[in-house]
Enzyme design. Structure first.
Site, PDB file in Angstrom:
ATOM      1  N   ARG A  73       2.011 -13.812  71.924  1.00 22.03           N
ATOM      2  CA  ARG A  73       2.382 -15.194  72.195  1.00 22.03           C
ATOM      3  C   ARG A  73       1.392 -16.153  71.540  1.00 22.03           C
ATOM      4  NH1 ARG A  73       0.641 -19.098  75.967  1.00 22.03           N
ATOM      5  NH2 ARG A  73      -0.707 -17.640  77.056  1.00 22.03           N
TER       6      ARG A  73
ATOM      7  N   HIS B  53      -4.741 -11.571  79.574  1.00 25.64           N
ATOM      8  CA  HIS B  53      -4.332 -12.951  79.749  1.00 25.64           C
ATOM      9  C   HIS B  53      -2.852 -13.140  80.026  1.00 25.64           C
ATOM     10  CE1 HIS B  53      -4.596 -17.210  79.314  1.00 25.64           C
ATOM     11  NE2 HIS B  53      -3.831 -17.247  78.245  1.00 25.64           N
TER      12      HIS B  53
ATOM     13  N   ARG C 145      -4.134 -14.980  68.598  1.00 28.82           N
ATOM     14  CA  ARG C 145      -5.069 -14.412  69.560  1.00 28.82           C
ATOM     15  C   ARG C 145      -5.348 -12.936  69.359  1.00 28.82           C
ATOM     16  NH1 ARG C 145      -2.920 -17.713  74.833  1.00 28.82           N
ATOM     17  NH2 ARG C 145      -3.756 -19.683  74.065  1.00 28.82           N
TER      18      ARG C 145
ATOM     19  N   GLU D   1      -8.405 -21.948  74.133  1.00 31.32           N
ATOM     20  CA  GLU D   1      -8.374 -22.024  72.678  1.00 31.32           C
ATOM     21  C   GLU D   1      -8.560 -23.468  72.207  1.00 31.32           C
ATOM     22  OE1 GLU D   1      -5.384 -19.297  71.380  1.00 31.32           O
ATOM     23  OE2 GLU D   1      -4.726 -20.754  69.896  1.00 31.32           O
TER      24      GLU D   1
ATOM     25  N   GLN E  56      -1.250  -9.623  76.128  1.00 30.69           N
ATOM     26  CA  GLN E  56      -2.175 -10.404  75.306  1.00 30.69           C
ATOM     27  C   GLN E  56      -3.574 -10.463  75.897  1.00 30.69           C
ATOM     28  OE1 GLN E  56      -1.776 -14.922  74.858  1.00 30.69           O
ATOM     29  NE2 GLN E  56      -1.336 -14.120  72.822  1.00 30.69           N
TER      30      GLN E  56
ATOM     31  N   LEU F  89     -11.173 -18.059  81.748  1.00 28.95           N
ATOM     32  CA  LEU F  89     -10.765 -18.457  80.411  1.00 28.95           C
ATOM     33  C   LEU F  89     -11.455 -19.714  79.908  1.00 28.95           C
ATOM     34  CD1 LEU F  89      -8.521 -17.430  78.442  1.00 28.95           C
ATOM     35  CD2 LEU F  89      -7.340 -19.512  79.059  1.00 28.95           C
TER      36      LEU F  89
ATOM     37  N   PHE G 167      -3.854 -25.950  67.645  1.00 32.28           N
ATOM     38  CA  PHE G 167      -3.932 -24.745  68.447  1.00 32.28           C
ATOM     39  C   PHE G 167      -3.666 -23.551  67.563  1.00 32.28           C
ATOM     40  CE2 PHE G 167      -4.121 -23.114  72.730  1.00 32.28           C
ATOM     41  CZ  PHE G 167      -4.729 -24.152  73.398  1.00 32.28           C
TER      42      PHE G 167
ATOM     43  N   HIS H  20      -6.857 -12.595  75.596  1.00 35.70           N
ATOM     44  CA  HIS H  20      -7.309 -13.875  75.064  1.00 35.70           C
ATOM     45  C   HIS H  20      -8.736 -13.723  74.576  1.00 35.70           C
ATOM     46  CE1 HIS H  20      -8.369 -18.068  74.731  1.00 35.70           C
ATOM     47  NE2 HIS H  20      -7.137 -18.412  74.987  1.00 35.70           N
TER      48      HIS H  20
HETATM   49  C1  LIG Z   1      -6.304 -19.281  82.459  1.00 32.01           C
HETATM   50  C2  LIG Z   1      -4.976 -19.447  81.780  1.00 32.01           C
HETATM   51  C3  LIG Z   1      -4.799 -20.435  80.820  1.00 32.01           C
HETATM   52  C4  LIG Z   1      -3.578 -20.611  80.185  1.00 32.01           C
HETATM   53  N1  LIG Z   1      -3.452 -21.612  79.267  1.00 32.01           N
HETATM   54  C5  LIG Z   1      -2.249 -21.806  78.677  1.00 32.01           C
HETATM   55  C6  LIG Z   1      -2.057 -22.875  77.751  1.00 32.01           C
HETATM   56  O1  LIG Z   1      -2.972 -23.636  77.470  1.00 32.01           O
HETATM   57  N2  LIG Z   1      -0.857 -23.040  77.199  1.00 32.01           N
HETATM   58  C7  LIG Z   1       0.174 -22.228  77.508  1.00 32.01           C
HETATM   59  O2  LIG Z   1       1.255 -22.467  77.006  1.00 32.01           O
HETATM   60  N3  LIG Z   1       0.035 -21.213  78.385  1.00 32.01           N
HETATM   61  C8  LIG Z   1      -1.147 -20.985  78.970  1.00 32.01           C
HETATM   62  N4  LIG Z   1      -1.292 -19.952  79.861  1.00 32.01           N
HETATM   63  C9  LIG Z   1      -0.147 -19.143  80.225  1.00 32.01           C
HETATM   64  C10 LIG Z   1       0.706 -19.871  81.231  1.00 32.01           C
HETATM   65  O3  LIG Z   1      -0.070 -20.733  82.011  1.00 32.01           O
HETATM   66  C11 LIG Z   1       1.408 -18.953  82.182  1.00 32.01           C
HETATM   67  O4  LIG Z   1       2.004 -17.939  81.489  1.00 32.01           O
HETATM   68  C12 LIG Z   1       2.478 -19.697  82.942  1.00 32.01           C
HETATM   69  O5  LIG Z   1       1.903 -20.769  83.617  1.00 32.01           O
HETATM   70  C13 LIG Z   1       3.211 -18.822  83.907  1.00 32.01           C
HETATM   71  O6  LIG Z   1       4.032 -19.623  84.731  1.00 32.01           O
HETATM   72  P1  LIG Z   1       5.019 -19.023  85.763  1.00 32.01           P
HETATM   73  O7  LIG Z   1       5.740 -20.135  86.394  1.00 32.01           O
HETATM   74  O8  LIG Z   1       5.826 -17.991  85.099  1.00 32.01           O
HETATM   75  O9  LIG Z   1       4.125 -18.252  86.812  1.00 32.01           O
HETATM   76  P2  LIG Z   1       2.992 -18.732  87.841  1.00 32.01           P
HETATM   77  O10 LIG Z   1       2.584 -20.111  87.616  1.00 32.01           O
HETATM   78  O11 LIG Z   1       1.976 -17.692  87.842  1.00 32.01           O
HETATM   79  O12 LIG Z   1       3.763 -18.722  89.216  1.00 32.01           O
HETATM   80  C14 LIG Z   1       4.136 -17.559  89.871  1.00 32.01           C
HETATM   81  C15 LIG Z   1       4.754 -17.965  91.172  1.00 32.01           C
HETATM   82  O13 LIG Z   1       5.384 -16.849  91.753  1.00 32.01           O
HETATM   83  C16 LIG Z   1       5.037 -16.747  93.086  1.00 32.01           C
HETATM   84  N5  LIG Z   1       5.127 -15.351  93.480  1.00 32.01           N
HETATM   85  C17 LIG Z   1       4.578 -14.271  92.873  1.00 32.01           C
HETATM   86  N6  LIG Z   1       4.892 -13.172  93.544  1.00 32.01           N
HETATM   87  C18 LIG Z   1       5.671 -13.556  94.580  1.00 32.01           C
HETATM   88  C19 LIG Z   1       6.308 -12.866  95.641  1.00 32.01           C
HETATM   89  N7  LIG Z   1       6.199 -11.558  95.782  1.00 32.01           N
HETATM   90  N8  LIG Z   1       7.008 -13.585  96.524  1.00 32.01           N
HETATM   91  C20 LIG Z   1       7.099 -14.920  96.427  1.00 32.01           C
HETATM   92  N9  LIG Z   1       6.534 -15.601  95.448  1.00 32.01           N
HETATM   93  C21 LIG Z   1       5.821 -14.928  94.540  1.00 32.01           C
HETATM   94  C22 LIG Z   1       3.653 -17.316  93.165  1.00 32.01           C
HETATM   95  O14 LIG Z   1       3.403 -17.805  94.450  1.00 32.01           O
HETATM   96  C23 LIG Z   1       3.743 -18.461  92.171  1.00 32.01           C
HETATM   97  O15 LIG Z   1       4.241 -19.607  92.808  1.00 32.01           O
HETATM   98  C24 LIG Z   1      -2.516 -19.761  80.496  1.00 32.01           C
HETATM   99  C25 LIG Z   1      -2.680 -18.756  81.445  1.00 32.01           C
HETATM  100  C26 LIG Z   1      -3.894 -18.571  82.070  1.00 32.01           C
HETATM  101  C27 LIG Z   1      -4.064 -17.473  83.061  1.00 32.01           C
END
Ligand SMILES: Cc1cc2nc3c(=O)[nH]c(=O)nc-3n(C[C@H](O)[C@H](O)[C@H](O)COP(=O)(O)OP(=O)(O)OC[C@H]3O[C@@H](n4cnc5c(N)ncnc54)[C@H](O)[C@@H]3O)c2cc1C
Ligand code: HEM
Ligand code: SF4
Ligand code: F3S
Ligand code: FES
Lengths: 245, 130, 580, 142
Positions: free
Chosen positions: C395, C354, C287, C256, C241, C253, C121, C243
């Site tokens: 990142r 991203h 990135r 990568e 970031q 997306l 990666f 992507h």
């Molecule tokens: C397309 C894509 C591909 C990616 N690929 C990778 C990868 O290969 N490797 C890597 O390491 N990272 C990757 N990332 C980054 C990574 O996936 C995310 O940064 C990470 O999953 C974020 O997780 P999280 O738990 O912080 O938030 P999220 O999974 O976004 O969860 C947010 C949560 O908060 C809740 N929420 C939001 N607002 C409120 C509110 N007002 N009230 C109640 N609940 C709320 C939502 O319901 C949700 O449950 C990728 C990101 C994207 C977009």
């Protein structure tokens, strides 16, 4: 490198959407409402719904999040079939006719395209959709690529309910566990690391379990993740007959 | 304007329609079987009455209805094999659609073999004055 | 309009957000304390499920690796703006984080001898940059999906209490301590007050401030926005970031992992242009470098397509079996959405917004900070909404899934520890007043401005002025536009007046958060007069360690934004020039 | 009143573990019925005069041979149970009220058992010579 595909000027189209509306609060019966929208060649049904919501009628209600078919929020019936609105390109539909959009069937409609998903989740939870293993390994459990491959297909499920709500048996009385629950049971029953297969097989050997499946294949055809749902159900049936995975 | 009052019919494919047909034919055969058991029972009670009843079977209306029955049995039985193969043969789900068309084709062929013969027999009987 | 019904709940730990970070925390707190997880989406709909490529951990299952190398890569990838103590923890605890997930049932891809397989990666190297290393643990190109499912499965197993489709709109503070959160129940329009001894924010990112983004419609930065409105600072918000490989025009997306498996970026002439920008690791450079290189190719007229506005991701030399086995989903995206067959045709791609490197400042115990040092007792943040800071100015791929697991777990552990000894902070009588006022204002407003129009104008200006390339002028323009939009937002119109499932109302509320965060982002970007990682200023094209080797800390000061700085924690690695 | 398409009733789970046997039975009996019914149809409707030949005498002639008695007996049992079980599935699918479901299923099985008993008695106690007005022509009765 092969020839560069030229993506030409993206054409726009005029389409009519018939959306099935229902809102408890306005006291009206469920009904069809039509909207004319201009869409681009790469637009999906979800984009058209957004255009309606954002430009014409803000009260139109539907679930959505990722907009590219991975979160499972927006299963709905489009021209009579269950699909994800965000994975259905409008240009792939017959645009000379109106596009019919209605909620998935067999679950109570809450508002417009939003249905009560709780019975669906309940069936999912009932099959114990989690790894049951007693050993406490220090590192990862070892699993051969072949064993891993055995349940690959059913790990793809995004719990969108397109399958369960396309199943004629589920429509009848809503008591059947439904294909999604069985898919998620399959995911663990055939995982070589899991020890809970017997319990799950017993749960699915129920009056409302796998035996209610009449192999109509609506589920397989509806699954946006291309999971061979009916096949998974058949494998679970076999496992119950054998008494083991 | 095509405002349909209710929701649309689910547009299932061959899998769904084969099941609908299987179900309808199953019910039809079931009710026929009930009647057929009763009328056959007459052979024990009253052979004369049996012959009378059977005579009506050879009449035009029931005679043609029998065509439908045979068609139903043909489809139900052949599709029954298809369903069983889907359940027990590991490639069954993959070839379910192909098998559906094979079922239809076989049913049509067998029916085409049967129907003219049966119609001839029925007509022949009617001519004989039954 | 009738006043909403108000419900009260009391929990030891209240977790806001059911993505990877939220649920990983819940798995730690659930068995020990009374826990509620509140999420605006059903948990498995969270955007963690969209993550594709993998999760980094120096397991050394396929080749030699060590957590030190991983730390170094993280620090260097983040252009040295990384807090190195946090990065060490991230790298050290990565191995356990992966093992935890595997033990919970995550179906990782396997090596022939049955161990977790790993792949390359961007930015991950052996021995401090010598060559790419296989460090990313993965499950096809749906690693995030598997993580999200596995975590939810384990929450089901532990009987964690979820409140799904509940929108948290406010954090109730009392005397500098968090007392409760206020949530809006989508199904009924009722308000719920969740009192908690420990409160964890895990609400994910805010990519929707940009037009072209890989983020979900629901990623509107609510959690970060709430913290901001409470007067707490936000850290490093200028670092966003982009992507490199989003589907051109759509932003969806393409991981990568594609380049990890050997895909190559080419310009209109077919040239592998990354050879010019990063001679050693080429397409697998970090990135920000790749994204800028792509944007530069397009600017200099070497873009492909009718408008010369994208470059091409070439997978055609990869065997179809490899594509099917390792990149099934993303190739399907290309087929579905662009009608391109990746076996035989290169895929049009362009950078897409991203990931937010910045967010709610926390320490390594995931405790939220109210300034450079002071902890807000009982308040935690983890995941993309938080800034620990392990990602610094940029990142590395696969480090975020790791981040949510390592710091999600930590948030859980420390939240339990705190809840065990703390008492509930009394919830003030007027706890819901602000929220009621906000909602009623929106619902009853007789305005004329449409939410969608304002949002689109915001996104357009952000894409135009605050994306891969930024200047003083472009940022000023963005600020002016945001100020205008803010005014118009006062007169926003909500058409749906109902109580049940009023998503129209919530979109209006969400837009408020987007405006706030966009403004903070632009304002800090303006202050950082240098180029570093994801933040590139054309008027200050070089890194300036003398002045800017510091985190930005933005504070809400009435309607103004005050910007302060916070030193970077450096342990082993002194800043050097970032070359690949 | 509001119309909602096919609302579902709450899940009530009663473990009934004989479904598996019902399911298996449908398939196994189906395979036997295939042979039995097709044989039956060919003999009765296709061979010789087809339907024209059928009469008391025809039946009597057939049942003079125990092979056909067993054949028809098996067909009777298997088909009635197969059909009744199939109907039970359908009833279970479409009835929502528990009492209606019970009444219908009960009726089905009563009919099924009665017909099986009746049919079996007919076959086992069949005497071609009961009614001399018809049987005087049969060789067996002479
Ligand atoms: C397309 C894509 C591909 C990616 N690929 C990778 C990868 O290969 N490797 C890597 O390491 N990272 C990757 N990332 C980054 C990574 O996936 C995310 O940064 C990470 O999953 C974020 O997780 P999280 O738990 O912080 O938030 P999220 O999974 O976004 O969860 C947010 C949560 O908060 C809740 N929420 C939001 N607002 C409120 C509110 N007002 N009230 C109640 N609940 C709320 C939502 O319901 C949700 O449950 C990728 C990101 C994207 C977009
Ligand atoms: C000729 C040979 C027959 C075969 C191979 C056969 C096969 C089958 C099979 C495999 C099923 C199960 C279908 C499923 O689970 O989806 C079935 C169902 C059924 N069969 Fe038959 N069958 C035959 C004859 C009959 C007869 C004679 C009757 C009537 C008495 C009958 C009535 C039914 C009914 C009512 C069903 C239930 C349909 C449903 O649940 O949708 N079948 N049959
Ligand atoms: S099996 Fe397919 S259709 Fe069913 S819930 Fe899962 S992803 Fe959706
Ligand atoms: S649609 Fe239903 S009947 Fe079986 S094959 Fe699928 S579960
Ligand atoms: S919006 Fe996520 S699947 Fe369609």
């Amino acid at each position: 490198m092969s020839d560069v595909k030229v993506i030409d000027e993206i054409p726009t189209y005029q389409v009519t959407l018939f959306v099935r509306r229902f809102n408890q609060e306005d006291g009206l019966e469920a009904r069809w409402e039509d909207f004319d929208v201009t869409v681009h060649g790469t637009d999906r049904v979800l984009d058209a719904l957004h255009k309606i919501k954002w430009e014409q009628d803000g009260s139109l209600t539907f679930r959505r999040s990722c907009a590219h078919g991975v979160c499972g929020s927006d299963a709905m019936r489009i021209n009579g079939r269950n699909r994800l609105a965000c994975k259905t390109l409008i240009k792939d539909l017959d645009m000379t006719k109106p596009i019919y959009v209605e909620p998935i069937k067999g679950l109570t409609v809450e508002k417009d395209l939003v249905v009560d998903m709780n019975p669906f989740y309940e069936a999912y939870r009932a099959v114990k959709p989690f790894l049951i293993a007693s050993d406490k390994p220090e590192k990862e459990r070892i699993q051969s690529p072949e064993d891993r491959e055995r349940f690959e297909d059913t790990t793809k499920c995004i719990l969108c309910a397109a399958c369960t709500s396309s199943c004629p048996v589920f429509w009848t009385d809503g008591q059947y566990f439904g294909p999604a629950a069985i898919v998620n049971a399959h995911r663990f029953i055939f995982d070589s690391r899991d020890e809970g297969a017997e319990v799950r097989l017993d749960i699915l050997n129920d009056k409302e379990g796998v035996w209610r499946c009449r192999t109509t294949f609506n589920c397989t055809e509806a699954c946006p993740r291309g999971i061979e749902v009916t096949k998974a159900i058949a494998e679970v049936k076999q496992a119950i007959l054998r008494g083991k995975p | 304007m095509p405002t349909k009052p209710a929701g649309t019919l689910y547009r299932g494919k061959t899998g769904m329609w084969s099941w609908v047909l299987h179900r309808i034919t199953g019910v039809a055969i079931f009710f026929f079987l009930l009647v057929h058991t009763l009328d056959t029972a007459l052979v024990r009670m009253s052979p004369a009455d049996y012959d009378k009843v059977i005579a009506t079977y050879k009449g035009a209306i029931i005679g043609f209805a029998e065509l439908g029955l045979v068609a139903a049995i043909l489809f139900h039985a052949l599709n029954g094999i298809r369903v069983t193969l889907i359940d027990f043969w590991s490639k069954g789900t993959k070839y379910q659609r192909v098998m559906f068309w094979v079922v239809i084709a076989l049913a049509v062929i067998l029916f085409a073999g049967f129907a003219p013969r049966h119609i001839m027999n029925v007509i022949h009987d009617i001519e004989l004055g039954y | 309009m009738a006043k909403p019904t108000i419900h009260h709940h009391e929990y030891d730990v209240v977790i806001v957000g059911a993505g990877g970070a939220g649920m990983r925390a819940a798995i730690e707190t659930g068995p020990h304390t009374k826990t509620a997880v509140i999420s605006k989406l059903f948990p498995t709909r969270s955007h963690t499920g969209a993550a594709q490529g993998g999760m980094a951990a120096a397991l050394a299952n396929v080749e030699e690796d060590s957590w030190e190398w991983h730390t170094f890569d993280t620090v260097k990838g983040g252009d040295y703006l990384v807090d190195q103590d946090a990065a060490e923890i991230l790298a050290k605890e990565s191995v356990q984080a992966v093992i935890d997930l595997e033990n919970m049932g995550l179906p990782f891809n396997r090596t022939p001898d049955g161990k977790i397989d790993q792949r390359r990666f961007g930015g991950h190297t052996r021995d401090h940059g010598k060559a790419p290393v296989r460090r990313s643990c993965y499950a096809a190109d749906r690693t995030g999906h598997m993580i999200l499912q596995t975590l939810y499965q384990n929450c089901v197993k532990l009987g964690i209490e979820f409140y799904n489709e509940f929108y948290v709109l406010d954090l109730v503070m009392n005397d500098g301590k968090p007392a409760a959160v206020v949530a809006y129940e989508l199904a009924t329009g009722d308000l719920h007050v969740f009192a908690g001894k420990s409160i964890i924010f895990a609400t994910g990112g805010f990519g929707k401030i940009f037009k072209t983004t890989s983020n979900a419609h629901t990623l509107t930065g609510d959690g970060v926005g709430i913290i901001w409105r409470k007067g707490l600072p936000l850290e490093d918000m200028e670092f966003y970031q982009f992507h490199p490989t989003g589907l051109a025009g759509l932003g969806i997306l393409l991981s990568e992992a594609a380049r990890g498996e050997g895909a190559i970026l080419r310009n209109s002439t077919g040239e592998r242009f990354m050879e010019r920008y990063a001679p050693t690791i080429k397409d697998l450079a970090p990135r920000d470098m790749v994204a800028r290189a792509m944007a530069n190719e397009v600017r200099e007229g070497r873009g492909a397509g009718p408008n010369k506005d994208y470059v091409l991701l070439d997978l055609t030399h990869l065997p179809p079996e490899v594509i099917d086995a390792k990149l099934p989903d993303i190739t399907e995206f290309a087929r579905t959405y662009l009608g391109v067959e990746p076996y035989t045709e290169p895929v049009p791609v362009f950078p897409t917004a991203h990931y937010a490197m910045g967010g709610i400042p926390t320490n390594i115990k995931a405790e939220v900070l109210s300034n450079n040092k002071t902890v807000v007792p009982g308040l935690y943040a983890a995941g993309e909404c938080a800034c620990v800071s392990v990602h610094g100015a940029n990142r590395l791929g696969t480090n975020s899934l790791l981040d949510i697991n390592v710091f999600g777990k930590r948030a859980g552990i420390y939240a339990v520890e705190y809840a065990k000894k703390a008492k509930h902070v009394p919830v003030p009588k007027d706890a819901v007043d602000e929220t009621v006022a906000l909602l009623e204002h929106m619902r009853n407003a007789k305005g004329t401005e449409k939410v969608a129009v304002l949002r689109k104008e915001l996104q357009d200006t952000m894409d135009l002025n605050a994306q891969v390339y930024r200047t003083e002028e472009s940022l000023d323009e963005a600020l002016a536009k945001i100020a205008e939009l803010r005014k118009r937002y006062e007169h926003v119109q909500v058409q749906d007046k109902g109580m049940r499932f009023n998503t129209d109302l919530l979109e209006a509320v969400e837009l408020g958060f987007l405006l706030d965060l966009a403004e903070v982002l632009v304002a800090t970007a303006k202050e950082r007069r240098e180029s570093r990682g994801g933040h590139f200023r054309e008027d200050y094209p070089t890194r300036n360690d003398e002045k800017f080797m510091v985190h930005s800390m933005a504070y809400k000061n009435g309607s103004k934004i005050k910007i302060d700085w916070k030193p970077v924690t450096i342990t082993n690695y002194q800043p050097m020039e970032r070359k690949y | 009143m509001v119309v909602i398409e096919t609302p579902r009733s709450p899940r009530s789970r009663k473990a009934a573990k004989f479904e598996r046997w019902g399911w298996l039975y449908m398939r196994i009996s189906g395979m036997f019925l295939l042979v039995l019914i097709f044989g039956h149809l060919i003999i009765n409707l296709v061979m010789n005069g087809g339907i024209t030949q059928i009469s008391f005498a025809f039946v009597a002639g057939k049942w003079a041979d125990p092979f056909w008695k067993i054949w028809d007996g098996l067909m009777l049992w298997l088909a009635l149970i197969h059909g009744t079980n199939g109907m039970r599935t359908i009833v279970n699918d479409y009835t929502e009220r528990e009492t209606l479901r019970k009444v219908l299923n009960y009726t089905l099985w009563v009919v099924c058992v009665s017909l099986i008993v009746l049919g079996t008695l007919v076959i086992t106690t069949f005497d071609p010579c009961v009614d001399s007005s018809v049987s005087h022509t049969l060789s067996v009765c002479k």
